[in-house]
Design a protein around this motif. Structure first.
Motif, PDB file in Angstrom:
ATOM      1  N   LEU A  51       0.835  -1.132  -0.014  1.00  0.00           N
ATOM      2  CA  LEU A  51      -0.001   0.039  -0.079  1.00  0.00           C
ATOM      3  C   LEU A  51       0.878   1.365  -0.057  1.00  0.00           C
ATOM      4  CD1 LEU A  51      -2.524  -1.276   2.794  1.00  0.00           C
ATOM      5  CD2 LEU A  51      -2.875  -1.244  -0.008  1.00  0.00           C
ATOM      6  N   PRO A  52       0.144   2.385  -0.624  1.00  0.00           N
ATOM      7  CA  PRO A  52       1.316   3.463  -0.646  1.00  0.00           C
ATOM      8  C   PRO A  52       1.452   4.218   0.862  1.00  0.00           C
ATOM      9  CG  PRO A  52      -1.190   4.074  -1.459  1.00  0.00           C
ATOM     10  CD  PRO A  52      -0.868   2.436  -1.109  1.00  0.00           C
ATOM     11  N   THR A  53       2.451   4.891   0.696  1.00  0.00           N
ATOM     12  CA  THR A  53       2.756   5.643   2.046  1.00  0.00           C
ATOM     13  C   THR A  53       2.217   6.844   2.015  1.00  0.00           C
ATOM     14  OG1 THR A  53       5.060   5.970   1.322  1.00  0.00           O
ATOM     15  CG2 THR A  53       4.795   4.139   2.885  1.00  0.00           C
ATOM     16  N   THR A  54       1.832   7.334   1.039  1.00  0.00           N
ATOM     17  CA  THR A  54       1.132   8.664   0.731  1.00  0.00           C
ATOM     18  C   THR A  54      -0.070   8.866   1.651  1.00  0.00           C
ATOM     19  OG1 THR A  54      -0.173   8.010  -1.173  1.00  0.00           O
ATOM     20  CG2 THR A  54       1.754   9.005  -1.748  1.00  0.00           C
ATOM     21  N   TYR A  55      -0.532   7.937   2.374  1.00  0.00           N
ATOM     22  CA  TYR A  55      -1.620   7.820   3.302  1.00  0.00           C
ATOM     23  C   TYR A  55      -1.204   7.264   4.664  1.00  0.00           C
ATOM     24  CZ  TYR A  55      -4.935   9.388  -0.216  1.00  0.00           C
ATOM     25  OH  TYR A  55      -5.833   9.944  -1.254  1.00  0.00           O
ATOM     26  N   CYS A  96     -12.044   9.021   8.330  1.00  0.00           N
ATOM     27  CA  CYS A  96     -12.087  10.487   7.700  1.00  0.00           C
ATOM     28  C   CYS A  96     -10.868  10.676   6.865  1.00  0.00           C
ATOM     29  CB  CYS A  96     -12.547  11.704   8.687  1.00  0.00           C
ATOM     30  SG  CYS A  96     -12.559  13.276   7.815  1.00  0.00           S
ATOM     31  N   THR A  97     -10.974  10.739   5.476  1.00  0.00           N
ATOM     32  CA  THR A  97      -9.690  10.995   4.719  1.00  0.00           C
ATOM     33  C   THR A  97      -9.595  12.411   4.001  1.00  0.00           C
ATOM     34  OG1 THR A  97     -10.284   8.651   4.110  1.00  0.00           O
ATOM     35  CG2 THR A  97      -8.697  10.039   2.566  1.00  0.00           C
ATOM     36  N   ARG A 102      -3.166  12.010  -5.243  1.00  0.00           N
ATOM     37  CA  ARG A 102      -2.313  11.064  -5.852  1.00  0.00           C
ATOM     38  C   ARG A 102      -3.216  10.188  -6.606  1.00  0.00           C
ATOM     39  NH1 ARG A 102       3.043  10.162  -4.521  1.00  0.00           N
ATOM     40  NH2 ARG A 102       3.772  12.310  -3.715  1.00  0.00           N
ATOM     41  N   GLU A 103      -2.810   9.472  -7.730  1.00  0.00           N
ATOM     42  CA  GLU A 103      -3.806   8.749  -8.457  1.00  0.00           C
ATOM     43  C   GLU A 103      -4.389   7.692  -7.659  1.00  0.00           C
ATOM     44  OE1 GLU A 103      -1.811   7.445 -12.000  1.00  0.00           O
ATOM     45  OE2 GLU A 103      -1.777   9.320 -12.991  1.00  0.00           O
ATOM     46  N   GLN A 104      -3.331   6.863  -6.911  1.00  0.00           N
ATOM     47  CA  GLN A 104      -3.801   5.916  -6.181  1.00  0.00           C
ATOM     48  C   GLN A 104      -4.469   6.275  -4.790  1.00  0.00           C
ATOM     49  OE1 GLN A 104      -0.753   3.286  -5.187  1.00  0.00           O
ATOM     50  NE2 GLN A 104      -1.999   1.430  -4.447  1.00  0.00           N
ATOM     51  N   GLY A 105      -5.779   6.137  -4.627  1.00  0.00           N
ATOM     52  CA  GLY A 105      -6.278   6.211  -3.353  1.00  0.00           C
ATOM     53  C   GLY A 105      -6.168   5.782  -2.234  1.00  0.00           C
ATOM     54  N   PRO A 106      -7.222   5.753  -1.150  1.00  0.00           N
ATOM     55  CA  PRO A 106      -7.021   5.251   0.191  1.00  0.00           C
ATOM     56  C   PRO A 106      -7.655   3.894   0.247  1.00  0.00           C
ATOM     57  CG  PRO A 106      -8.785   6.888   0.292  1.00  0.00           C
ATOM     58  CD  PRO A 106      -8.083   7.078  -1.235  1.00  0.00           C
TER      59      PRO A 106
END
Length: 552
Positions: A51-55, A96-97, A102-106
């Motif tokens: 999973l991305p670390t952007t979240y 709550c997000t 980014r293109e890849q969501g949560p």
């Protein structure tokens, strides 16, 4: 391609790889329950890495009535989670997000957390400081509903960071401190301790309560981030009036912006696993285990040599050499006397000594099994000394399995490698010719004297007497000299036979016992090296100084 939460220079990735190898090498030696937590951390790390670390997932946890749902709504800027006097209010986790852009969501992270679609919210107020934040409002950790508590425990094991909410009345709650804060002591860098409802306290009382809260946290081993040191932040807020919420938002925003919370959470999980696995891989003794030392090997070989009778065999070989030397170099009269004694023993029904020796030689070799068992137990104890209990047991089991067939292996080796007969030196033949010449001189002198005694004319009077005396005295003297000369070669032959038996026993002992034990020690050294890397904050870049294990 997703970013990985492994931190700078891939240190966490190295530690996770070492932990994975550690588990793989230990499965056959340790109970599954011992490695269960390590397996769970590895699974969670693998899942988080996809999973991305952007979240960054941050959970708000607290007791009933602490106001965590109100604080959740205050951070979100909207009434997203139900808050009220009914207890328990929060029945399921609400998220709550803040969109990371980014293109890849949560969605992938929310699916991993198990947040149902109906409980997913999006922040209505655009706040760039919280971009990439997934904020969770958890059920009460002290809820009367066990399903709520189970949900809290599950999510706390998955989120990247935690905001612990306490109130002025229950900030010292034993359940919170003992069950949760003490257990999360290693996760201080991804923890925030928030004293909510500060508006209920007078100004001076807020600082007093915060000081007491810090004292309690310190007693539970939770490092506090004060004076620039890494650790948990502690602050007072009022979700109702908004006091301190901006500071909390700023700290949460810094945590999210760094995008290292996931990696630090996993690193703390690895630290906890390594700490609990320490007694399994590192013994309590300060000294590192010695393993199979030269002294242990030598004592083991001495024990096996005693079991096969190496010393007695060497002495027997030495005596055999001397007996053959006596037969080859002794006087003819001594050989005749030996034959007569054997004949008399046979007439009395006693087997001749030579026949008895041949019977014993023809029988199967005898190995002292008790001595073999004692040698195996001793070398196993020496090799296992200083090892943690599971690995000491593995070493002893390996020695025991090899030792079960060792007596039979030694007997087979002795049967297939019988002792060689002593060689016959050339000087024995020369001595035998000398004894024959001296015997002939005795006969010649005796016949000469008899001829002179009956009145027959003979040449000389003292010559026959000299021949008789010289032959009679020279034979024993020659035999005595040969025996003295044979002692050195006989001793060397006995030592050679003893060494042969020792080598024979040592080779079988090495194959049956020492090699399996050394293999177990090698495996332990490998897993200990893996453990040092997994347990080191720098991934073992310092070489694990101070915890090396000199196993040979």
């Amino acid at each position: 391609m997703t970013e990985t939460p492994t931190g700078d220079d891939g240190t966490l990735r190295v530690r996770l790889g070492a932990l994975r190898e550690l588990v793989g090498l230990s499965r056959t030696r340790l109970d599954g329950e011992v490695l269960a937590e390590a397996g769970r951390v590895l699974d969670e790390a693998a899942a988080r890495e996809r999973l991305p670390t952007t979240y960054t997932a941050v959970a708000i946890a607290g007791a009933t009535g602490s106001g965590k749902s109100t604080l959740f709504n205050a951070l979100a800027g909207a009434q997203l989670s139900e808050a009220g006097v009914r207890r328990p209010t929060t029945a399921t986790a609400v998220s709550c997000t803040w969109d990371a852009g980014r293109e890849q969501g949560p969605d992938g992270l929310l699916e991993r957390l198990g947040i149902p679609a109906r409980a997913r919210r999006r922040a209505h107020v655009v706040d760039t400081t919280l971009r990439g934040l997934i904020l969770l409002d958890l059920p009460d950790h002290d809820s009367v509903d066990t399903a709520h508590r189970d949900q809290v425990d599950r999510l706390l094991s998955l989120v990247d960071a935690v905001i612990w909410v306490v109130d002025p009345e229950k900030y010292a709650d034993a359940v919170l401190h003992e069950r949760y804060l003490r257990a999360f002591a290693g996760h201080a860098e991804v923890s925030l301790i928030v004293l909510n409802q500060a508006d209920r306290l007078p100004g001076e009382a807020v600082e007093a309560v915060l000081d007491d809260l810090r004292r309690l946290l310190d007693e539970r081993g939770l490092a506090l981030g004060e004076h620039g040191e890494p650790g948990a932040g502690v602050l007072a807020v009022s979700a109702l009036t908004g006091d301190g919420v901006a500071e909390l938002r700023r700290q949460v925003g810094e945590l999210v912006a760094a995008r290292t919370a996931a990696g630090r959470r996993l690193a703390a999980d690895v630290d906890g696993v390594a700490r609990r696995l320490g007694p399994v891989y590192i013994a309590d003794d300060a000294d590192a285990p010695a393993g199979l030392t030269a002294r242990a090997r030598e004592e083991f070989e001495d024990g096996l040599a005693a079991a096969v009778g190496a010393s007695a065999g060497g002495q027997a070989a030495e005596r055999a050499w001397l007996r053959r030397a006596d037969r080859a170099c002794g006087t003819p009269w001594a050989q005749v006397a030996r034959r007569l004694a054997a004949h008399q023993a046979e007439r009395r029904g006693e087997p001749p000594a030579l026949a008895a020796k041949r019977l014993r030689a023809a029988g199967p070799p005898v190995v002292a099994r008790a001595a073999v068992d004692q040698a195996v137990r001793q070398v196993a104890a020496d090799a296992a000394d200083g090892l943690p209990r599971p690995w000491a047991r593995a070493v002893r089991d390996a020695a025991r399995r090899g030792g079960e067939g060792l007596p039979r292996a030694l007997e087979t080796a002795l049967e297939r490698n019988p002792a060689a007969p002593p060689p016959r030196p050339r000087w024995w033949s020369v001595a035998g010719v000398g004894q024959a010449v001296l015997l002939a001189a005795q006969f010649l002198g005796l016949c000469w004297l008899v001829t002179a005694f009956v009145g027959q004319p003979v040449v000389g009077r003292w010559l026959p007497l000299a021949l008789l005396v010289g032959g009679s005295v020279g034979g024993p003297l020659l035999a005595w000299g040969c025996r003295a000369a044979a002692r050195g070669p006989a001793r060397a032959w006995g030592q050679q036979e003893e060494w042969r038996l020792r080598r024979l026993a040592a080779d079988r002992g090495h194959t049956q016992v020492l090699e399996p034990v050394a293999a177990e020690l090698m495996r332990y050294r490998e897993v200990r090296e893996r453990y040092v890397i997994a347990a080191s904050a720098d991934g073992g870049k310092d070489g694990g100084a101070g915890v090396s294990v000199p196993i040979r």
